[in-house]
Design a protein around this motif. Structure first.
Motif, mmCIF file in Angstrom:
data_model
loop_
_atom_site.group_PDB
_atom_site.id
_atom_site.type_symbol
_atom_site.label_atom_id
_atom_site.label_comp_id
_atom_site.label_asym_id
_atom_site.label_seq_id
_atom_site.Cartn_x
_atom_site.Cartn_y
_atom_site.Cartn_z
ATOM 1 N N GLN A 83 35.219 -66.447 -54.665
ATOM 2 C CA GLN A 83 34.403 -65.798 -53.649
ATOM 3 C C GLN A 83 33.016 -65.500 -54.211
ATOM 4 N N LEU A 84 32.049 -65.355 -53.303
ATOM 5 C CA LEU A 84 30.676 -65.094 -53.738
ATOM 6 C C LEU A 84 30.613 -63.839 -54.608
ATOM 7 N N GLY A 85 31.449 -62.872 -54.309
ATOM 8 C CA GLY A 85 31.479 -61.632 -55.082
ATOM 9 C C GLY A 85 32.029 -61.792 -56.486
ATOM 10 N N ASP A 86 32.550 -62.962 -56.802
ATOM 11 C CA ASP A 86 33.026 -63.217 -58.170
ATOM 12 C C ASP A 86 31.874 -63.595 -59.092
ATOM 13 N N THR A 87 30.703 -63.823 -58.537
ATOM 14 C CA THR A 87 29.531 -64.140 -59.360
ATOM 15 C C THR A 87 29.265 -62.986 -60.318
ATOM 16 N N ALA A 88 29.298 -63.278 -61.606
ATOM 17 C CA ALA A 88 29.195 -62.227 -62.624
ATOM 18 C C ALA A 88 29.231 -62.861 -64.003
ATOM 19 N N MET A 89 28.999 -62.022 -65.007
ATOM 20 C CA MET A 89 29.295 -62.416 -66.372
ATOM 21 C C MET A 89 30.706 -61.919 -66.682
ATOM 22 N N TYR A 90 31.479 -62.764 -67.351
ATOM 23 C CA TYR A 90 32.858 -62.419 -67.698
ATOM 24 C C TYR A 90 32.992 -62.366 -69.213
ATOM 25 N N PHE A 91 33.584 -61.283 -69.674
ATOM 26 C CA PHE A 91 33.793 -61.083 -71.102
ATOM 27 C C PHE A 91 35.279 -61.067 -71.417
ATOM 28 N N CYS A 92 35.627 -61.812 -72.446
ATOM 29 C CA CYS A 92 36.964 -61.757 -73.021
ATOM 30 C C CYS A 92 36.916 -60.757 -74.172
#
Lengths: 118, 114
Positions: A83-92
């Motif tokens: 979804q458009l709202g998943d646009t983000a930086m993701y950190f492990c």
């Protein structure tokens, strides 16, 4: 010392498709914890999912799931129906087990910027 | 609402001018810590505290101080800021009652040192 590596600085996916973000880590510990955090443009750090290393079953939270391969020290995040709202930086991130010093500490990867396109 | 509150959200200062970034949590968490976030490096821990009056260095403590006089508050102090401390800072807390307690983060402080 533990390290966490995210080898994909940037990724993009079309809305409604599935995307997988990679993460590898290095540790000599047997029991530990792994996390994925999401950082949208608002800068908030939002917990997405948590995995306990002694559990074989992969963690799942709605559209988010992980593929935890303990022997390979791999912990990838799969986002379904993007979804458009998943646009983000993701950190492990990695956390040591209790009884081994600064066990509240998270060791982060470099981050992967995910763009979901309409 | 359970939260970690840090202030200010944005801060611009000059080299050498002492500053404090405040952090407060209302979840009765024992563990608190500070991180800095820099492009390509992820988040790195600066200092942490396992309880009142107990603080210790993280991975990048040079140029920073902290104190933990009360359980809820954990301020970050830069006695003499320098341009290499320009960064995005996060305060975080966790319950620390068992292994793997997730960290709860504040909304971040964008610091620019000129």
């Amino acid at each position: 010392a533990q390290t966490v590596t995210q080898s994909q600085p940037e990724m993009s996916v079309q809305e409604a498709e599935t995307v997988t973000l990679s993460c590898t880590y290095d540790t000599s510990e047997n029991n530990y914890y792994l996390f994925w955090y999401k950082q949208p443009p608002s800068r908030q750090m939002i917990l997405v999912i948590r995995q306990e290393a002694y559990k074989q079953q992969n963690a799942t939270e709605n559209r988010f799931s992980v593929n935890f391969q303990k022997a390979a020290k791999s912990f990838s995040l799969k986002i379904s129906d993007s979804q458009l709202g998943d646009t983000a930086m993701y950190f492990c991130a990695f956390m040591k087990p209790p009884g081994s010093g600064n066990t509240g500490k998270l060791i982060f990867g470099q981050g992967t910027t995910l763009q979901v396109k309409p | 609402e359970a939260q970690v509150t840090q202030n200010p959200r944005y801060l611009i200062t000059v080299t050498g001018k002492k500053l404090t970034v405040t952090c407060s949590q209302n979840m009765n968490h024992e563990y608190m810590s500070w991180y800095r976030q820099d492009p390509g490096l992820g988040l790195r821990q600066i200092y942490y505290s396992m309880n009142v009056e107990v603080t210790d260095k993280g991975d990048v403590p040079e140029g920073y101080k902290v104190s933990r006089k009360e359980k809820r508050n954990f301020p970050l102090i830069l006695e003499s800021p320098s341009p290499n401390q320009t960064s995005l800072y996060f305060c975080a807390s966790s319950l620390f009652d068992r292994g793997g307690s997730p960290l709860h983060f504040g909304n971040g402080t964008r610091l620019t040192v000129t």
